[in-house]
Write an enzyme that holds these catalytic residues in place. Structure first.
Site, short mmCIF file in Angstrom:
data_model
loop_
_atom_site.label_atom_id
_atom_site.label_comp_id
_atom_site.label_asym_id
_atom_site.label_seq_id
_atom_site.Cartn_x
_atom_site.Cartn_y
_atom_site.Cartn_z
N THR A 231 13.45 -31.12 24.68
CA THR A 231 13.18 -31.89 23.47
C THR A 231 12.17 -32.97 23.85
O THR A 231 12.36 -33.67 24.85
CB THR A 231 14.45 -32.54 22.91
OG1 THR A 231 15.36 -31.51 22.50
CG2 THR A 231 14.14 -33.44 21.73
N LEU A 232 11.13 -33.10 23.07
CA LEU A 232 10.05 -34.04 23.36
C LEU A 232 10.05 -35.18 22.35
O LEU A 232 10.05 -34.92 21.14
CB LEU A 232 8.70 -33.32 23.30
CG LEU A 232 8.58 -32.06 24.14
CD1 LEU A 232 7.30 -31.31 23.77
CD2 LEU A 232 8.61 -32.41 25.61
N GLU A 233 10.04 -36.39 22.82
CA GLU A 233 9.86 -37.55 21.94
C GLU A 233 8.36 -37.81 21.87
O GLU A 233 7.73 -38.04 22.89
CB GLU A 233 10.58 -38.77 22.52
CG GLU A 233 12.06 -38.52 22.75
CD GLU A 233 12.46 -38.70 24.22
OE1 GLU A 233 11.67 -39.25 25.00
OE2 GLU A 233 13.56 -38.28 24.57
N GLY B 160 -2.65 -38.09 26.72
CA GLY B 160 -2.58 -39.55 26.70
C GLY B 160 -3.88 -40.17 26.24
O GLY B 160 -3.90 -41.18 25.52
#
Length: 180
Positions: free
Chosen positions: A119-121, A97
């Site tokens: 699944t990663l956005e 971040g």
């Protein structure tokens, strides 16, 4: 309730929690530090909820891949995680971040019985290079209350996700009249 480090280790040892591959060094006080997988999809063109997303899939090379702002990337966790007993909650962490990387903010809940590579956005605030296998976030395991129901038995559209998955909302929506 969130499982602590010792509870996570015991649950992995007993088979109540699946983390594959598993590395004891990645267990933190209340979570497991998951890593970015080696593949990424770059979503192309205009996104339409009534149509499958067009994408280009790439392997992230060992020297890394530069992610650019204004682009939607779909990545995948290196680890496959799941549990018939516990629910899961996945997030990015401060380390990524602080690099301006936002990851997996829309669907962080993994239901009981849903063992997957997540699944990663992924979106970025500024250009940033990422590497396969880098620590990318944390997953916590949550004790549930009430009668459990394995996600695999629900027939939901993501029960058999093999890795990176695009939105399947188009399966529920028809394209508006006159749109092709």
């Amino acid at each position: 309730m969130i499982l602590t480090r010792e509870a996570i280790l015991a649950a992995v040892d007993s088979g109540e929690v699946l983390i594959d591959p598993f590395d004891r060094e990645q267990v933190s006080p209340n979570a497991y530090d998951w890593r970015l997988g080696e593949r990424i999809r770059i979503c192309a063109g205009e996104l339409d909820a009534a149509r499958p997303t067009v994408f280009e899939e790439r392997v992230i090379p060992p020297e890394g891949m530069l992610l650019e702002p204004g682009q939607l990337y779909l990545g995948v966790t290196h680890e496959r995680t799941g549990s018939e007993r516990y629910a899961q909650l996945i997030n990015g962490d401060h380390t990524i971040g602080a690099l301006g990387i936002w990851v997996h903010v829309s669907a962080p809940l993994g239901h009981q019985g849903h063992a997957i590579h997540w699944t990663l956005e992924i979106r970025v605030a500024r250009p940033v290079r990422v590497y396969p296998g880098m620590r990318f976030g944390k997953i916590v395991f949550l004790d549930t209350f009430g009668a459990g129901l394995s996600y695999q038995l629900t027939g939901r559209k993501y029960t058999r996700t093999p890795g990176i998955d695009i939105s399947r909302l188009y399966e529920e929506l028809a394209a508006p009249e006159g749109v092709s």
